[in-house]
Design an enzyme around this catalytic site. Structure first.
Site, PDB file in Angstrom:
ATOM      1  CE  LYS A   1      -1.603   1.491   4.171  1.00 13.33           C
ATOM      2  NZ  LYS A   1      -1.312   2.872   4.563  1.00 13.33           N
ATOM      3  CG  ASN A   2       2.318   2.710   3.540  1.00 18.69           C
ATOM      4  OD1 ASN A   2       1.146   3.009   3.276  1.00 18.69           O
ATOM      5  ND2 ASN A   2       2.753   2.506   4.768  1.00 18.69           N
TER       6      ASN A   2
ATOM      7  NE  ARG B   1      -6.869   4.286   6.072  1.00 20.00           N
ATOM      8  CZ  ARG B   1      -5.924   4.738   6.880  1.00 20.00           C
ATOM      9  NH1 ARG B   1      -6.131   4.816   8.168  1.00 20.00           N
ATOM     10  NH2 ARG B   1      -4.776   5.138   6.413  1.00 20.00           N
TER      11      ARG B   1
ATOM     12  NE  ARG C   1       0.932  10.109  10.360  1.00 17.48           N
ATOM     13  CZ  ARG C   1       0.464   9.213   9.510  1.00 17.48           C
ATOM     14  NH1 ARG C   1      -0.746   8.718   9.646  1.00 17.48           N
ATOM     15  NH2 ARG C   1       1.216   8.823   8.510  1.00 17.48           N
TER      16      ARG C   1
ATOM     17  CB  CYS D   1      -4.405  10.884  12.163  1.00 18.83           C
ATOM     18  SG  CYS D   1      -2.847  10.052  12.268  1.00 18.83           S
TER      19      CYS D   1
ATOM     20  CG  ASP E   1       3.539   1.439   9.573  1.00 21.67           C
ATOM     21  OD1 ASP E   1       3.123   2.273  10.397  1.00 21.67           O
ATOM     22  OD2 ASP E   1       3.760   1.732   8.381  1.00 21.67           O
TER      23      ASP E   1
HETATM   24  N1  EPU Z   1       7.097  14.209  10.880  1.00 25.11           N
HETATM   25  C1  EPU Z   1       7.230  15.533  11.220  1.00 25.11           C
HETATM   26  N2  EPU Z   1       7.034  16.457  10.245  1.00 25.11           N
HETATM   27  C2  EPU Z   1       6.698  16.119   8.973  1.00 25.11           C
HETATM   28  C3  EPU Z   1       6.572  14.766   8.624  1.00 25.11           C
HETATM   29  C4  EPU Z   1       6.774  13.820   9.624  1.00 25.11           C
HETATM   30  O1  EPU Z   1       7.526  15.860  12.361  1.00 25.11           O
HETATM   31  O2  EPU Z   1       6.551  17.022   8.144  1.00 25.11           O
HETATM   32  C5  EPU Z   1       7.299  13.191  11.917  1.00 25.11           C
HETATM   33  C6  EPU Z   1       6.086  12.310  12.118  1.00 25.11           C
HETATM   34  O3  EPU Z   1       5.136  12.913  12.983  1.00 25.11           O
HETATM   35  C7  EPU Z   1       6.725  11.065  12.677  1.00 25.11           C
HETATM   36  C8  EPU Z   1       8.039  10.977  11.899  1.00 25.11           C
HETATM   37  O4  EPU Z   1       8.291  12.313  11.457  1.00 25.11           O
HETATM   38  O5  EPU Z   1       7.015  11.250  14.032  1.00 25.11           O
HETATM   39  C9  EPU Z   1       8.039  10.054  10.716  1.00 25.11           C
HETATM   40  O6  EPU Z   1       6.872  10.263   9.916  1.00 25.11           O
HETATM   41  P1  EPU Z   1       6.878  10.055   8.354  1.00 25.11           P
HETATM   42  O7  EPU Z   1       6.758  11.366   7.681  1.00 25.11           O
HETATM   43  O8  EPU Z   1       7.999   9.180   7.950  1.00 25.11           O
HETATM   44  O9  EPU Z   1       5.483   9.316   8.143  1.00 25.11           O
HETATM   45  P2  EPU Z   1       4.616   9.370   6.829  1.00 25.11           P
HETATM   46  O10 EPU Z   1       5.518   9.477   5.678  1.00 25.11           O
HETATM   47  O11 EPU Z   1       3.523  10.358   6.980  1.00 25.11           O
HETATM   48  C10 EPU Z   1       4.636   6.803   6.337  1.00 25.11           C
HETATM   49  C11 EPU Z   1       3.636   5.688   6.279  1.00 25.11           C
HETATM   50  C12 EPU Z   1       3.119   5.372   7.688  1.00 25.11           C
HETATM   51  C13 EPU Z   1       4.318   4.993   8.552  1.00 25.11           C
HETATM   52  C14 EPU Z   1       5.366   6.126   8.545  1.00 25.11           C
HETATM   53  C15 EPU Z   1       6.635   5.785   9.295  1.00 25.11           C
HETATM   54  C16 EPU Z   1       2.631   5.984   4.114  1.00 25.11           C
HETATM   55  C17 EPU Z   1       1.415   6.285   3.320  1.00 25.11           C
HETATM   56  N3  EPU Z   1       2.518   6.077   5.438  1.00 25.11           N
HETATM   57  O12 EPU Z   1       3.929   7.933   6.861  1.00 25.11           O
HETATM   58  O13 EPU Z   1       2.285   4.247   7.541  1.00 25.11           O
HETATM   59  O14 EPU Z   1       3.897   4.757   9.869  1.00 25.11           O
HETATM   60  O15 EPU Z   1       5.730   6.428   7.172  1.00 25.11           O
HETATM   61  O16 EPU Z   1       7.226   4.657   8.762  1.00 25.11           O
HETATM   62  O17 EPU Z   1       3.665   5.653   3.566  1.00 25.11           O
HETATM   63  C18 EPU Z   1       0.453   2.830   8.010  1.00 25.11           C
HETATM   64  O18 EPU Z   1       0.635   2.284   6.906  1.00 25.11           O
HETATM   65  O19 EPU Z   1      -0.308   2.340   8.885  1.00 25.11           O
HETATM   66  C19 EPU Z   1       1.147   4.087   8.315  1.00 25.11           C
HETATM   67  C20 EPU Z   1       0.729   4.929   9.257  1.00 25.11           C
END
Ligand code: EPU
Length: 421
Positions: free
Chosen positions: A22-23, A399, A121, A116, A307
């Protein structure tokens, strides 16, 4: 809304086929917007989040055709650049259309995703990266309004309080493919899903070096073309079935799963006593009669994935001894604890550390979680619990887990879907 009912206590055996990730699919589908030409994406799981991304692409004016697990996207002539609140609010990953829109259309309006259930996030790292590429950004009416007409390559440190960011790396990498100059992303995320996106972009004609490392270099090109790509298997779905086998003392082979994407999970589960072997085109996981407690800390890849945190906690609830599970990515991602305790688990939360005291048995109960992975963890707990567990609101499971009840039933679990009152 539906619920999943599980009658626990059955050993799982057999083979389960792991679906596409998915991701990886979500940013790859967004990346199709970088070209006018048709792209074909294969091995796409049938999931609610994918359906949401397809709605977003159609909303921009792209033509989308779905044939089983193959999706064809033809964005030719699309002119819209607004991702509205009603779509973005159901899925945070919608933020990854920002980079492609800015690179291709030179403008974008994307609803601010907000917090969320797994924590606040924020999207500051995305905005910092795009600003460094000289995009002009403002937030108005709850939307990020961006002008990319003067974007150019830059040297960017893309880190935040919790390390690298998966989707911010995806966004900046995608934006950089079509702008003038060279972009160097320092502290880039190197998750397999980011690598798969980069591989797709390279097939489209992008010039990207060193993806998979913490420094990615992108040299902008004038135009990208369509590409044909098959996405990688879902390492989190695979990890979840590894634990399904372990928690039921089962013997399950995960067809299509890649062990090299699950190094930290393999390391920790082996430490607990589970037998994990690479087999042709998959992984075989055999549970042990007695497991050992383990301490787990979630970290960016190749560390233990956040995850998989809830799922490994399920396993530790029924493992003799004390395990400590520390969450370093989303310190508030513990909503499953209270539900697991309702099933008889003994878990205390101290800051971002969950202290899990293994119990002899869990007992089935009605439970509910408002997060995808937490819901999966409750299903795992239900597989080993005495009597019946009703996992409410499986909207979240849908999802991210394709045909979960079908796959578990095929392995010998007693699980079915019912309409919830
Ligand atoms: N963060 C910030 N600022 C930002 C972006 C992220 O502080 O602008 C923080 C987040 O709050 C978190 C950390 O950085 O503490 C890492 O977050 P990341 O940005 O890597 O998460 P994401 O890219 O939004 C993806 C996956 C998530 C998974 C995370 C971490 C997708 C669609 N989602 O989210 O997947 O938990 O990376 O590996 O790729 C799931 O599939 O259930 C899911 C939540």
């Amino acid at each position: 809304m539906d619920k999943l009912v599980i009658e626990g206590g059955r050993r799982l055996e057999g083979t389960v086929t792991i679906s596409g990730a998915k991701n990886a699919c979500l940013p790859i589908l967004a990346a199709t917007l970088l070209s006018d030409e048709k792209s074909v994406i294969r091995n796409i799981p049938s999931l609610r989040d994918i359906a949401t991304m397809l709605k977003i692409l159609k909303n921009f004016g792209a033509r989308v055709v779905q044939d089983g697990d193959v999706i064809t996207v033809e964005p030719k002539g699309y002119t819209k650049y607004t991702a509205p609140y009603d779509l973005v609010s159901t899925m945070r990953a919608s933020i990854c259309v920002l980079g492609p829109l800015l690179a291709k259309q030179k403008k974008a309006e994307v609803s601010f995703p907000g917090g969320c259930i797994i924590g606040p996030r924020p999207i500051d790292i995305h905005l910092k990266g795009l600003s460094a590429l000289n995009a002009k950004l403002k937030v108005e009416r709850g939307y990020i309004i961006a002008d990319g007409s003067k974007m150019r390559g830059s040297h960017i440190y893309l880190g935040g309080h919790f390390g690298s960011s998966v989707l911010a790396t995806a966004n900046i990498m995608m934006a950089a493919t079509l702008i003038k100059g060279v972009t160097t992303i320092e502290n880039a995320a190197c998750e397999p899903e980011v690598m798969d996106l980069a591989a797709f972009l390279v097939k489209m004609g992008a010039k990207i070096k060193d993806y998979g490392s913490h420094r990615i270099i992108v040299e902008g090109v004038k135009k990208l073309h369509g590409a044909d790509h098959s996405v990688i298997p879902d390492r989190i779905e695979a990890g979840t079935y590894m634990i399904a086998s372990a928690i039921t003392k089962g013997d399950v082979t995960l067809k299509n799963a890649k062990l090299e994407h699950l190094i930290a999970v393999e390391d920790k589960l082996s430490e607990a006593g589970i037998d994990i072997k690479k087999v042709p085109n998959g992984i075989r996981v055999r549970g042990a009669r007695r497991l050992k407690p383990i301490d787990v800390t979630t970290l960016p890849y190749p560390g233990f994935p956040t995850d998989m945190q809830a799922q490994v906690m399920s396993l530790m609830t029924v493992t003799d001894g004390i395990s400590v599970i520390t969450e370093k990515i989303y310190p508030e991602r513990f909503i499953h604890i209270s539900e697991m305790n309702r099933m008889g688990a003994n878990i205390i939360l101290e800051g971002a550390n969950a202290i899990v005291k293994g119990v002899k048995a869990l007992s089935g109960a009605p439970v509910m979680a408002s997060d995808l992975r937490a819901s999966a963890a409750l299903v795992l707990a239900g597989l080993v619990a005495k009597d019946r567990t009703d996992v409410h609101r499986i909207y979240h499971l849908d999802r991210g887990y394709e045909k979960i009840e079908e796959k578990l039933t095929k392995l010998g679990a007693k699980v079915w879907r019912e309409k919830d009152k």
